[in-house]
Write an enzyme that holds these catalytic residues in place. Structure first.
Site, short mmCIF file in Angstrom:
data_model
loop_
_atom_site.label_atom_id
_atom_site.label_comp_id
_atom_site.label_asym_id
_atom_site.label_seq_id
_atom_site.Cartn_x
_atom_site.Cartn_y
_atom_site.Cartn_z
N ASP A 88 0.86 -1.18 0.00
CA ASP A 88 0.00 0.00 0.00
C ASP A 88 0.91 1.24 0.00
OD1 ASP A 88 -1.52 2.13 0.80
OD2 ASP A 88 -2.25 1.21 2.67
N LYS A 152 3.56 13.02 -16.15
CA LYS A 152 2.47 13.97 -16.29
C LYS A 152 1.16 13.27 -15.96
CE LYS A 152 0.27 14.65 -20.11
NZ LYS A 152 -0.42 14.24 -21.35
N ASP A 181 8.38 15.36 -19.64
CA ASP A 181 7.49 15.75 -20.73
C ASP A 181 8.08 15.08 -21.97
OD1 ASP A 181 6.46 17.08 -23.06
OD2 ASP A 181 5.66 18.61 -21.71
N HIS A 182 7.44 14.03 -22.45
CA HIS A 182 8.14 13.22 -23.45
C HIS A 182 8.37 13.97 -24.76
CE1 HIS A 182 4.13 12.23 -25.12
NE2 HIS A 182 4.76 11.80 -26.19
N GLU A 220 -3.93 14.62 -34.05
CA GLU A 220 -3.89 13.17 -33.83
C GLU A 220 -5.09 12.56 -34.51
OE1 GLU A 220 -2.51 11.68 -29.84
OE2 GLU A 220 -3.42 13.59 -29.27
N ASP A 239 -4.30 17.94 -21.23
CA ASP A 239 -3.61 16.78 -21.78
C ASP A 239 -2.46 17.18 -22.69
OD1 ASP A 239 -3.37 13.93 -22.16
OD2 ASP A 239 -4.19 14.21 -24.17
N HIS A 244 2.97 19.61 -23.37
CA HIS A 244 3.74 19.41 -24.60
C HIS A 244 3.79 20.67 -25.46
CE1 HIS A 244 3.48 15.37 -23.27
NE2 HIS A 244 2.32 15.05 -23.82
N LYS A 344 -7.96 15.75 -31.23
CA LYS A 344 -8.05 14.31 -31.46
C LYS A 344 -9.04 14.05 -32.60
CE LYS A 344 -6.50 12.47 -27.08
NZ LYS A 344 -5.16 12.00 -27.47
N LYS A 349 -2.12 12.00 -38.12
CA LYS A 349 -1.20 12.37 -37.05
C LYS A 349 -0.11 13.23 -37.65
CE LYS A 349 1.66 10.46 -33.36
NZ LYS A 349 1.02 11.13 -32.23
#
Ligand code: BG6
Length: 493
Positions: A88, A152, A181-182, A220, A239, A244, A344, A349
């Site tokens: 936990d 994130k 932050d990729h 996207e 998001d 980003h 989206k 993309k």
């Protein structure tokens, strides 16, 4: 190569670990980039033995599209590096077990207890885990370095992000904290800095004297991908825009740093973010457009609308599309709007940054008043292109737009995954590509007005337009075109 270390992944059986992290770690390890003494402790709430976790991880590697082809025998050797602990996250027991793991690794690691803690969990667990590690003193660097990576979303608004930062700082120094932050791990995002500051021809034009406006597009084709639980609360502003896209804006707008190191670069990014004009709630409807997709056709197939996705409220007003006009109050960018859009279920993309230059001052040639465009293609077909006008062959002085193209595949190398790059950076202690506390704070400030106007639960919410207001497979709501005014248009991508 990094020093011997243990990577502790909280949320090791979660989606991100399975799809991205484990393949990234495996790739780095197989290429010899993680040094000889390295091991991984997966931590989760789910009860599992070491052996079960090893099976799980190897299976994840075999099924992820992101896994590099294993060298003969390397999966078996990688398997030996894996351990698992569960418990936990609010109690001490699980952190005690992690501590024992680090103690046990010490001998194999040449007497060091270096550890990187990766919080790949739902955000509600960031604080309990940081605190739990702190209670056991696991942030203490006297026997080896200790760092923490936080996934994130970093908070859900300005107040919660500040709270999270403050809580984390009760345990960790800022220098130990790596907020991931990729997008900053993407090769082409880094190349934006390299091209701007590694060449003499771009920077002189990179300002209000020559640039008409900047367009940043993140489209996207994917829809919700079963993430309603998260996305219904988040929406596109939390998001994508706050993190980003604000990072991309900062890198596009920033001044040249004094040096190529973590603090010099992040200082300049923060300065740029600070100069972005805040949008008060009463101006949101003038400078920002929201959308939500309805059913439509993508790649010849019928796809459901957002409200028809599993677990989405039938009357949901969560935005899946945003377009916004930002103004930057500084010498370089005064009067040059930055248009940013993300959505989206758009036709494809594609992520790009386009620097759109002013028109030539005089139309000497028929058709010769087009604006030149320098476009950085972040993904896919990574590269840089320059659009300009050229005379078409023949008697007439007719001009036509042509494109000069640089494609990354010219290097012949495959681009590494952003997670590999960022993980390795954190292992060697390079925070350049991780947003600092003040950057995250600024980015939340910049989107605050929009959130206040658009969140259904906000006391100042402005009623949403009729949703859905764009069909899946189209480029978003019509209102987004008007945002650019009569003389500018979104690029057709
Ligand atoms: C994630 C978002 O951070 O980034 C997703 O949560 C989005 O909604 C993704 O799809 C996009 O990343 P990429 O690398 O595919 O452009």
């Amino acid at each position: 190569a990094p020093e011997p270390a243990t990577l502790v992944i909280f949320g090791a059986t979660g989606d991100l670990a399975r799809r991205k992290l484990l393949p990234a770690v495996f790739g780095l390890w197989q290429d010899g980039l993680l040094g000889s003494a390295f091991n991984i402790v997966g931590v989760g709430r789910q009860e599992m033995t070491d052996a079960q976790f090893k099976d799980y991880a190897i299976e994840a590697l075999k099924t992820s599209k992101e896994t590099d082809a294993p060298h003969p025998g390397s999966l078996e050797k990688f398997r030996e590096l894996l351990y698992y602990e569960f418990g936990d996250f609010g109690a001490d027991d699980v952190y005690e077990k992690v501590k024992t793991q680090l103690d046990e690794a010490e001998e194999a690691h040449g007497g060091r207890k270096n550890a990187l803690f990766y919080l790949s969990t739902p955000p509600s667990l960031f604080e309990p885990i940081s605190n739990g590690l702190g209670r056991l003193g696991l942030q203490d660097q006297s026997e080896g370095w200790r760092r923490i990576i936080i996934e994130k979303p970093f908070g859900t608004d300005l107040a919660s992000a500040r709270h999270l930062n403050a809580t984390i700082h009760t345990v960790w120094d800022e220098a130990q904290v790596y907020r991931i932050d990729h997008y900053l791990g993407k090769e082409t995002v880094q190349n934006l800095m390299a091209i701007r500051f590694g060449n003499a021809i771009f920077e002189p034009l990179w300002n209000r004297a020559y640039v008409d406006h900047i367009q940043i597009t993140n489209a996207e084709d994917l829809g919700l991908e079963g993430r309603a639980g998260y996305y219904e609360e988040a929406g596109v502003v939390r998001d994508m825009l706050q993190n980003h896209l604000m990072q991309v804006v900062a890198l596009t707008a920033m001044e040249p740093p004094a040096a190529f190191d973590a603090d010099a670069i992040r200082d300049e990014k923060v300065k740029a973010l600070r100069a972005i004009k805040r949008i008060p709630i009463e101006r949101v409807s003038e400078v920002a457009v929201r959308g939500q997709y309805g059913p439509g056709t993508l790649d010849g197939e019928h796809v459901p609308g957002y409200r028809e996705e599993p677990n989405v409220q039938p009357g949901s007003v969560t935005p899946t599309y945003v377009a916004v006009k930002y103004e930057i109050d500084n010498w370089r960018w005064q009067g040059v709007p930055f248009y940013v859009r993300s959505g989206k279920r758009l036709p494809k993309k594609v992520t790009e940054i386009a620097v759109v230059f002013k028109r030539p001052p005089l139309g000497l040639f028929p058709g010769g008043l087009e604006r030149n465009v320098l476009a950085f293609r972040i993904q896919p077909d990574e590269g840089v292109s320059l659009k300009f006008s050229s005379k078409t062959p023949g008697q007439e002085n007719q001009l036509r737009e042509v494109v000069m193209d640089f494609r990354y595949d010219a290097f012949g190398a495959q681009l590494e995954s952003p997670y590999s790059r960022l993980l390795l950076d954190a292992m060697v202690g390079d925070a350049t590509l991780f947003p600092r506390e003040d950057e995250v704070d600024q980015a939340w400030q910049i989107v605050s007005g929009i959130l206040e106007a658009w969140d259904a639960t906000s006391p100042n919410a402005v009623p949403a337009p009729e949703f859905p207001n764009y069909d899946a497979g189209t480029w978003g709501p019509d209102a987004a075109d008007k945002l650019l005014g009569p003389d500018r248009r979104w690029r057709r991508l």
